[in-house]
Design an enzyme around this catalytic site. Structure first.
Site, PDB file in Angstrom:
ATOM      1  N   LYS A  10      79.489   5.915  77.842  1.00  0.00           N
ATOM      2  CA  LYS A  10      78.919   6.969  78.685  1.00  0.00           C
ATOM      3  C   LYS A  10      77.958   7.867  77.891  1.00  0.00           C
ATOM      4  CE  LYS A  10      82.739   7.141  82.020  1.00  0.00           C
ATOM      5  NZ  LYS A  10      83.764   8.022  82.645  1.00  0.00           N
ATOM      6  N   TYR A  50      79.804   4.750  91.618  1.00  0.00           N
ATOM      7  CA  TYR A  50      81.031   5.524  91.798  1.00  0.00           C
ATOM      8  C   TYR A  50      81.322   5.821  93.273  1.00  0.00           C
ATOM      9  CZ  TYR A  50      81.816   6.366  86.790  1.00  0.00           C
ATOM     10  OH  TYR A  50      82.117   6.223  85.459  1.00  0.00           O
ATOM     11  N   ASN A 113      84.530  11.585  78.973  1.00  0.00           N
ATOM     12  CA  ASN A 113      85.583  10.771  78.362  1.00  0.00           C
ATOM     13  C   ASN A 113      85.086   9.461  77.754  1.00  0.00           C
ATOM     14  OD1 ASN A 113      85.119   9.473  80.742  1.00  0.00           O
ATOM     15  ND2 ASN A 113      87.233   9.506  81.465  1.00  0.00           N
ATOM     16  N   HIS A 116      83.748   3.952  80.327  1.00  0.00           N
ATOM     17  CA  HIS A 116      84.249   3.477  81.619  1.00  0.00           C
ATOM     18  C   HIS A 116      84.944   2.140  81.421  1.00  0.00           C
ATOM     19  CE1 HIS A 116      84.326   2.250  85.843  1.00  0.00           C
ATOM     20  NE2 HIS A 116      83.902   1.069  85.420  1.00  0.00           N
ATOM     21  N   GLU A 127      81.084  -4.590  89.547  1.00  0.00           N
ATOM     22  CA  GLU A 127      80.453  -3.654  88.603  1.00  0.00           C
ATOM     23  C   GLU A 127      79.512  -4.377  87.646  1.00  0.00           C
ATOM     24  OE1 GLU A 127      84.073  -0.342  88.707  1.00  0.00           O
ATOM     25  OE2 GLU A 127      83.620  -1.375  86.831  1.00  0.00           O
TER      26      GLU A 127
HETATM   27  P1  ADP Z   1      88.857   6.047  84.970  1.00  0.00           P
HETATM   28  O1  ADP Z   1      87.464   6.195  84.385  1.00  0.00           O
HETATM   29  O2  ADP Z   1      89.918   6.173  83.916  1.00  0.00           O
HETATM   30  O3  ADP Z   1      89.018   4.787  85.799  1.00  0.00           O
HETATM   31  P2  ADP Z   1      88.698   7.514  87.487  1.00  0.00           P
HETATM   32  O4  ADP Z   1      88.214   6.233  88.088  1.00  0.00           O
HETATM   33  O5  ADP Z   1      89.853   8.210  88.132  1.00  0.00           O
HETATM   34  O6  ADP Z   1      89.077   7.303  85.937  1.00  0.00           O
HETATM   35  O7  ADP Z   1      87.500   8.567  87.429  1.00  0.00           O
HETATM   36  C1  ADP Z   1      86.183   8.156  87.155  1.00  0.00           C
HETATM   37  C2  ADP Z   1      85.567   9.149  86.181  1.00  0.00           C
HETATM   38  O8  ADP Z   1      85.426  10.410  86.830  1.00  0.00           O
HETATM   39  C3  ADP Z   1      86.394   9.454  84.934  1.00  0.00           C
HETATM   40  O9  ADP Z   1      86.277   8.481  83.917  1.00  0.00           O
HETATM   41  C4  ADP Z   1      85.841  10.804  84.518  1.00  0.00           C
HETATM   42  O10 ADP Z   1      84.583  10.698  83.832  1.00  0.00           O
HETATM   43  C5  ADP Z   1      85.599  11.460  85.876  1.00  0.00           C
HETATM   44  N1  ADP Z   1      86.768  12.263  86.291  1.00  0.00           N
HETATM   45  C6  ADP Z   1      87.984  11.801  86.687  1.00  0.00           C
HETATM   46  N2  ADP Z   1      88.820  12.807  87.008  1.00  0.00           N
HETATM   47  C7  ADP Z   1      88.113  13.951  86.804  1.00  0.00           C
HETATM   48  C8  ADP Z   1      88.402  15.349  86.964  1.00  0.00           C
HETATM   49  N3  ADP Z   1      89.601  15.762  87.400  1.00  0.00           N
HETATM   50  N4  ADP Z   1      87.424  16.235  86.670  1.00  0.00           N
HETATM   51  C9  ADP Z   1      86.206  15.827  86.249  1.00  0.00           C
HETATM   52  N5  ADP Z   1      85.857  14.524  86.087  1.00  0.00           N
HETATM   53  C10 ADP Z   1      86.802  13.609  86.357  1.00  0.00           C
HETATM   54 MG    MG Z   2      88.119   4.237  87.560  1.00  0.00          MG
END
Ligand code: ADP
Ligand code: MG
Length: 143
Positions: A10, A50, A113, A116, A127
């Protein structure tokens, strides 16, 4: 059990100079890179990618983050790719990620974070197709 997954390094991790270290961990964990590019996402591409999160409160922020600076989508191959890669990256929130995982090492918080990872075999294929055409995938390479 599928053998493909889609990773993205990212914008935060690319900008912080973690690209090489993250790719090194991915390769050392046994994944083969099938395709990779550095790209600056458009808003419509990020919103499409997304789309499943459209109704979530963080959707707007997530899209703004993903289009802020370039990122690096990577199509990966390995037996049990989706599960093994998600284990390698750790929990969404780095505060909950296991020691040694990519998010524990390189992520700042639940939004920024670092990486992805696809969450199912079906989504992995969708994807990968979001970023790469079939002829961009490494196939049948032999020395
Ligand atoms: P993952 O990437 O672990 O699959 P999700 O699909 O739940 O997680 O969420 C997609 C992305 O959205 C996350 O990787 C993160 O960058 C962002 N995200 C998720 N939850 C939050 C939150 N509570 N606040 C801000 N950004 C979030
Ligand atoms: Mg996800």
């Amino acid at each position: 059990m599928g053998n493909k997954t889609l990773a993205i390094i990212k914008p935060d991790a690319v900008g912080n100079g973690y690209t090489g270290a993250i790719i090194d961990k991915i390769i050392k964990a046994g994944f083969k890179i099938k395709a990779m590019k550095m790209t600056h996402l458009t808003k419509s591409s990020a919103e499409g990618f997304y789309a499943v999160h459209t109704e979530r409160p963080f959707f707007g922020e997530l899209v703004e983050f993903m289009i802020s600076t370039p990122c690096i989508p990577i199509a990966l191959e390995k037996e049990n790719a989706v599960e093994d890669y998600r284990k390698l990256i750790g929990a969404t929130d780095p505060a909950n990620a296991a020691e040694g995982t990519i998010r524990k090492l390189f992520a700042k918080d639940i939004q920024f974070n670092a990486v992805h990872g696809s969450d199912s075999d079906e989504n992995a294929l969708k994807e990968i197709a979001h970023f790469f055409s079939t002829d961009e995938l490494l196939n049948n390479y032999s020395e």
